[in-house]
Design an enzyme around this catalytic site. Structure first.
Site, PDB file in Angstrom:
ATOM      1  N   ILE A   1       0.526  -1.157   0.116  1.00  0.00           N
ATOM      2  CA  ILE A   1       0.209   0.054  -0.343  1.00  0.00           C
ATOM      3  C   ILE A   1       0.966   1.446  -0.069  1.00  0.00           C
ATOM      4  CG2 ILE A   1      -0.257  -0.253   2.859  1.00  0.00           C
ATOM      5  CD1 ILE A   1      -3.295   1.044   2.399  1.00  0.00           C
ATOM      6  N   SER A   2       0.413   1.866  -0.690  1.00  0.00           N
ATOM      7  CA  SER A   2       2.043   3.771  -0.933  1.00  0.00           C
ATOM      8  C   SER A   2       1.511   4.133   0.330  1.00  0.00           C
ATOM      9  CB  SER A   2       1.280   4.258  -2.135  1.00  0.00           C
ATOM     10  OG  SER A   2       0.747   3.064  -3.657  1.00  0.00           O
ATOM     11  N   GLN A   3       2.881   4.891   0.169  1.00  0.00           N
ATOM     12  CA  GLN A   3       2.246   5.715   1.242  1.00  0.00           C
ATOM     13  C   GLN A   3       1.282   7.243   1.146  1.00  0.00           C
ATOM     14  OE1 GLN A   3       6.662   7.931   0.566  1.00  0.00           O
ATOM     15  NE2 GLN A   3       6.373   9.033   2.124  1.00  0.00           N
TER      16      GLN A   3
END
Ligand code: SAH
Length: 215
Positions: free
Chosen positions: A59-61
Protein backbone atom coordinates in the site's frame (compact mmCIF):
# COMPACT_ATOMS: atom_id res chain seq x y z
CA UNK A 1 0.16 7.23 19.64
CA UNK A 2 -3.49 6.46 18.80
CA UNK A 3 -4.53 6.26 15.16
CA UNK A 4 -6.62 9.42 15.64
CA UNK A 5 -3.60 11.40 16.90
CA UNK A 6 -1.39 9.91 14.20
CA UNK A 7 -3.92 10.98 11.57
CA UNK A 8 -3.90 14.61 12.76
CA UNK A 9 -0.10 14.57 12.67
CA UNK A 10 -0.10 13.01 9.20
CA UNK A 11 -2.34 15.73 7.77
CA UNK A 12 -0.09 18.40 9.29
CA UNK A 13 3.00 16.70 7.86
CA UNK A 14 1.45 16.43 4.39
CA UNK A 15 0.70 20.15 4.50
CA UNK A 16 4.24 20.91 5.68
CA UNK A 17 5.63 18.80 2.83
CA UNK A 18 3.77 20.92 0.31
CA UNK A 19 0.36 19.33 -0.30
CA UNK A 20 -1.73 22.45 -0.83
CA UNK A 21 -5.12 21.19 -2.00
CA UNK A 22 -7.58 21.21 0.90
CA UNK A 23 -9.80 18.84 -1.10
CA UNK A 24 -6.95 16.31 -1.31
CA UNK A 25 -6.12 16.71 2.39
CA UNK A 26 -9.79 16.22 3.24
CA UNK A 27 -10.00 13.10 1.09
CA UNK A 28 -6.99 11.67 2.97
CA UNK A 29 -8.53 12.65 6.28
CA UNK A 30 -11.85 10.97 5.54
CA UNK A 31 -10.41 7.73 4.13
CA UNK A 32 -9.86 5.15 6.90
CA UNK A 33 -6.40 3.83 5.94
CA UNK A 34 -6.55 1.32 8.80
CA UNK A 35 -9.12 -0.63 6.76
CA UNK A 36 -6.69 -1.00 3.86
CA UNK A 37 -3.54 -2.12 5.72
CA UNK A 38 -2.95 -5.71 6.84
CA UNK A 39 -3.93 -6.53 10.42
CA UNK A 40 -0.38 -6.60 11.93
CA UNK A 41 0.19 -3.04 10.73
CA UNK A 42 -3.06 -1.60 12.05
CA UNK A 43 -1.30 0.66 14.56
CA UNK A 44 0.98 2.05 11.82
CA UNK A 45 -1.91 2.93 9.50
CA UNK A 46 -1.25 6.69 9.73
CA UNK A 47 2.53 6.60 9.69
CA UNK A 48 3.78 8.16 6.46
CA UNK A 49 5.16 4.95 5.01
CA UNK A 50 4.29 2.20 2.55
CA UNK A 51 3.36 -1.14 4.11
CA UNK A 52 3.19 -4.75 2.88
CA UNK A 53 -0.19 -6.15 1.76
CA UNK A 54 -1.19 -9.59 0.34
CA UNK A 55 0.39 -11.08 -2.80
CA UNK A 56 3.78 -9.50 -2.03
CA UNK A 57 2.51 -6.01 -2.94
CA UNK A 58 2.42 -2.74 -0.98
CA UNK A 59 0.00 0.00 0.00
CA UNK A 60 1.56 3.31 -1.05
CA UNK A 61 2.88 5.92 1.36
CA UNK A 62 0.23 8.58 2.19
CA UNK A 63 2.48 11.42 1.01
CA UNK A 64 2.87 9.80 -2.41
CA UNK A 65 -0.88 9.12 -2.61
CA UNK A 66 -1.59 12.78 -1.77
CA UNK A 67 1.11 14.05 -4.15
CA UNK A 68 -0.03 11.95 -7.12
CA UNK A 69 -3.67 12.81 -6.46
CA UNK A 70 -2.87 16.53 -6.34
CA UNK A 71 -0.83 16.31 -9.55
CA UNK A 72 -3.76 14.66 -11.39
CA UNK A 73 -5.81 17.85 -10.99
CA UNK A 74 -9.18 16.13 -10.60
CA UNK A 75 -12.60 17.72 -10.67
CA UNK A 76 -16.07 16.35 -9.93
CA UNK A 77 -16.64 15.47 -13.59
CA UNK A 78 -13.40 13.49 -14.00
CA UNK A 79 -13.38 9.91 -15.22
CA UNK A 80 -10.26 8.27 -13.78
CA UNK A 81 -8.44 5.04 -14.55
CA UNK A 82 -6.08 3.60 -11.93
CA UNK A 83 -3.61 0.85 -12.75
CA UNK A 84 -2.71 -1.19 -9.66
CA UNK A 85 -5.64 -1.41 -7.23
CA UNK A 86 -3.48 -3.07 -4.58
CA UNK A 87 -5.17 -2.40 -1.24
CA UNK A 88 -7.69 -0.04 -2.84
CA UNK A 89 -6.53 2.91 -0.71
CA UNK A 90 -5.50 5.19 -3.59
CA UNK A 91 -8.77 4.43 -5.42
CA UNK A 92 -10.76 5.28 -2.27
CA UNK A 93 -9.01 8.65 -2.00
CA UNK A 94 -9.59 9.38 -5.71
CA UNK A 95 -13.26 8.44 -5.48
CA UNK A 96 -13.93 11.42 -3.20
CA UNK A 97 -12.57 13.88 -5.75
CA UNK A 98 -13.99 12.73 -9.08
CA UNK A 99 -17.05 11.34 -10.78
CA UNK A 100 -15.93 7.78 -11.37
CA UNK A 101 -12.87 5.57 -10.82
CA UNK A 102 -12.07 2.41 -12.77
CA UNK A 103 -9.32 0.48 -11.05
CA UNK A 104 -7.37 -2.37 -12.67
CA UNK A 105 -5.50 -5.09 -10.79
CA UNK A 106 -3.72 -8.24 -12.06
CA UNK A 107 -4.29 -10.16 -8.79
CA UNK A 108 -7.85 -11.42 -8.38
CA UNK A 109 -7.33 -11.73 -4.60
CA UNK A 110 -6.43 -8.05 -4.21
CA UNK A 111 -9.18 -6.86 -6.55
CA UNK A 112 -11.87 -8.83 -4.68
CA UNK A 113 -10.66 -7.64 -1.30
CA UNK A 114 -10.68 -4.01 -2.44
CA UNK A 115 -14.13 -4.41 -3.97
CA UNK A 116 -15.53 -5.63 -0.64
CA UNK A 117 -13.96 -2.67 1.17
CA UNK A 118 -15.47 -0.20 -1.31
CA UNK A 119 -18.88 -1.80 -0.63
CA UNK A 120 -18.35 -1.63 3.13
CA UNK A 121 -17.36 2.04 2.90
CA UNK A 122 -20.22 2.83 0.47
CA UNK A 123 -17.79 4.12 -2.18
CA UNK A 124 -20.20 3.52 -5.05
CA UNK A 125 -18.35 5.31 -7.84
CA UNK A 126 -15.46 2.82 -8.00
CA UNK A 127 -15.47 -0.06 -10.47
CA UNK A 128 -12.91 -2.81 -9.87
CA UNK A 129 -11.57 -4.73 -12.85
CA UNK A 130 -9.25 -7.72 -12.95
CA UNK A 131 -7.07 -6.89 -15.91
CA UNK A 132 -3.70 -5.92 -17.31
CA UNK A 133 -2.79 -2.26 -17.04
CA UNK A 134 -0.58 -2.49 -20.13
CA UNK A 135 -3.81 -2.91 -22.10
CA UNK A 136 -5.75 -0.34 -20.07
CA UNK A 137 -9.52 -0.48 -20.27
CA UNK A 138 -10.58 0.42 -23.82
CA UNK A 139 -14.25 -0.27 -23.04
CA UNK A 140 -14.47 2.97 -21.00
CA UNK A 141 -11.78 5.09 -22.69
CA UNK A 142 -11.01 7.91 -23.07
CA UNK A 143 -10.12 8.85 -19.48
CA UNK A 144 -9.52 12.38 -18.22
CA UNK A 145 -6.91 11.09 -15.80
CA UNK A 146 -4.82 7.93 -15.59
CA UNK A 147 -2.82 7.10 -12.47
CA UNK A 148 -0.35 4.23 -12.57
CA UNK A 149 0.76 2.86 -9.18
CA UNK A 150 3.19 0.18 -10.37
CA UNK A 151 6.39 0.95 -12.22
CA UNK A 152 7.01 0.06 -15.90
CA UNK A 153 10.25 0.81 -17.77
CA UNK A 154 8.45 2.90 -20.37
CA UNK A 155 5.07 4.49 -20.90
CA UNK A 156 2.66 1.73 -22.02
CA UNK A 157 1.50 2.72 -25.49
CA UNK A 158 -2.04 1.27 -25.38
CA UNK A 159 -2.59 2.90 -22.01
CA UNK A 160 -1.47 6.42 -22.92
CA UNK A 161 -3.66 6.26 -26.06
CA UNK A 162 -6.65 5.99 -23.70
CA UNK A 163 -6.01 9.48 -22.35
CA UNK A 164 -8.55 12.11 -23.44
CA UNK A 165 -7.36 15.31 -25.12
CA UNK A 166 -6.16 17.58 -22.32
CA UNK A 167 -5.97 14.55 -20.07
CA UNK A 168 -3.22 13.87 -17.53
CA UNK A 169 -1.37 10.67 -16.65
CA UNK A 170 0.84 10.28 -13.58
CA UNK A 171 3.21 7.34 -13.86
CA UNK A 172 6.32 6.08 -12.00
CA UNK A 173 8.86 5.14 -14.67
CA UNK A 174 11.74 2.82 -13.91
CA UNK A 175 14.82 4.54 -15.23
CA UNK A 176 17.25 1.70 -14.63
CA UNK A 177 19.78 1.04 -11.85
CA UNK A 178 16.95 0.92 -9.33
CA UNK A 179 15.95 4.52 -9.97
CA UNK A 180 12.32 5.52 -10.46
CA UNK A 181 10.73 8.91 -11.01
CA UNK A 182 7.18 10.12 -11.38
CA UNK A 183 6.24 11.63 -14.71
CA UNK A 184 3.28 13.76 -15.63
CA UNK A 185 2.12 13.22 -19.20
CA UNK A 186 -0.39 15.59 -20.73
CA UNK A 187 -2.17 14.89 -24.00
CA UNK A 188 -2.28 18.00 -26.19
CA UNK A 189 -3.39 18.76 -29.76
CA UNK A 190 0.18 18.08 -30.87
CA UNK A 191 0.80 14.84 -29.01
CA UNK A 192 2.10 14.23 -25.51
CA UNK A 193 4.04 16.51 -23.15
CA UNK A 194 6.17 14.93 -20.47
CA UNK A 195 7.32 16.49 -17.20
CA UNK A 196 9.54 14.84 -14.60
CA UNK A 197 8.33 15.20 -11.01
CA UNK A 198 9.87 13.51 -7.93
CA UNK A 199 11.83 10.30 -7.27
CA UNK A 200 9.70 7.42 -6.01
CA UNK A 201 9.75 3.68 -5.36
CA UNK A 202 6.92 1.42 -6.54
CA UNK A 203 6.58 -2.32 -7.14
CA UNK A 204 7.20 -3.26 -10.78
CA UNK A 205 4.39 -3.21 -13.33
CA UNK A 206 4.17 -6.74 -14.74
CA UNK A 207 2.51 -8.01 -17.92
CA UNK A 208 -0.60 -10.16 -17.92
CA UNK A 209 -2.80 -11.45 -15.13
CA UNK A 210 -1.12 -12.92 -12.03
CA UNK A 211 -1.19 -16.68 -11.66
CA UNK A 212 -2.66 -17.49 -8.28
CA UNK A 213 -3.07 -20.75 -6.49
CA UNK A 214 -6.70 -21.85 -6.29
CA UNK A 215 -7.85 -21.88 -2.67
N1 SAH B 1 -2.63 1.83 -5.48
C1 SAH B 1 -2.26 0.80 -4.52
C2 SAH B 1 -0.77 0.49 -4.56
C3 SAH B 1 -0.64 -0.84 -5.10
S1 SAH B 1 0.94 -1.51 -5.40
C4 SAH B 1 -2.74 1.13 -3.14
O1 SAH B 1 -3.21 2.24 -2.90
O2 SAH B 1 -2.66 0.25 -2.27
C5 SAH B 1 0.81 -1.78 -7.15
C6 SAH B 1 -0.20 -2.79 -7.62
O3 SAH B 1 -0.09 -2.83 -9.04
C7 SAH B 1 0.03 -4.22 -7.13
O4 SAH B 1 -1.11 -4.68 -6.48
C8 SAH B 1 0.30 -5.00 -8.42
O5 SAH B 1 -0.23 -6.31 -8.40
C9 SAH B 1 -0.40 -4.14 -9.46
N2 SAH B 1 0.07 -4.32 -10.84
C10 SAH B 1 1.34 -4.51 -11.29
N3 SAH B 1 1.36 -4.63 -12.63
C11 SAH B 1 0.07 -4.51 -13.05
C12 SAH B 1 -0.58 -4.57 -14.32
N4 SAH B 1 0.09 -4.78 -15.45
N5 SAH B 1 -1.91 -4.40 -14.37
C13 SAH B 1 -2.64 -4.21 -13.23
N6 SAH B 1 -2.10 -4.15 -12.01
C14 SAH B 1 -0.77 -4.30 -11.90
Amino acid sequence: MSNETAKVKLIMDLRARGIRSTAVLEAIETTPREKFVSEPFFDQAYADQSLPISCGQTISQPYIVAYMTEQLGLNDRSLVLEVGTGSGYQAAVLSKLCRRVFTLERYRTLSMKARHLFEELSLRNITTIIGDGFKGWPQQAPFDHIIVTASPTKVPKDLVEQLALGGVMIIPLNQGRGKQALFKITRTQNGFEQEKLIDVRFVPMLEGLARERKV
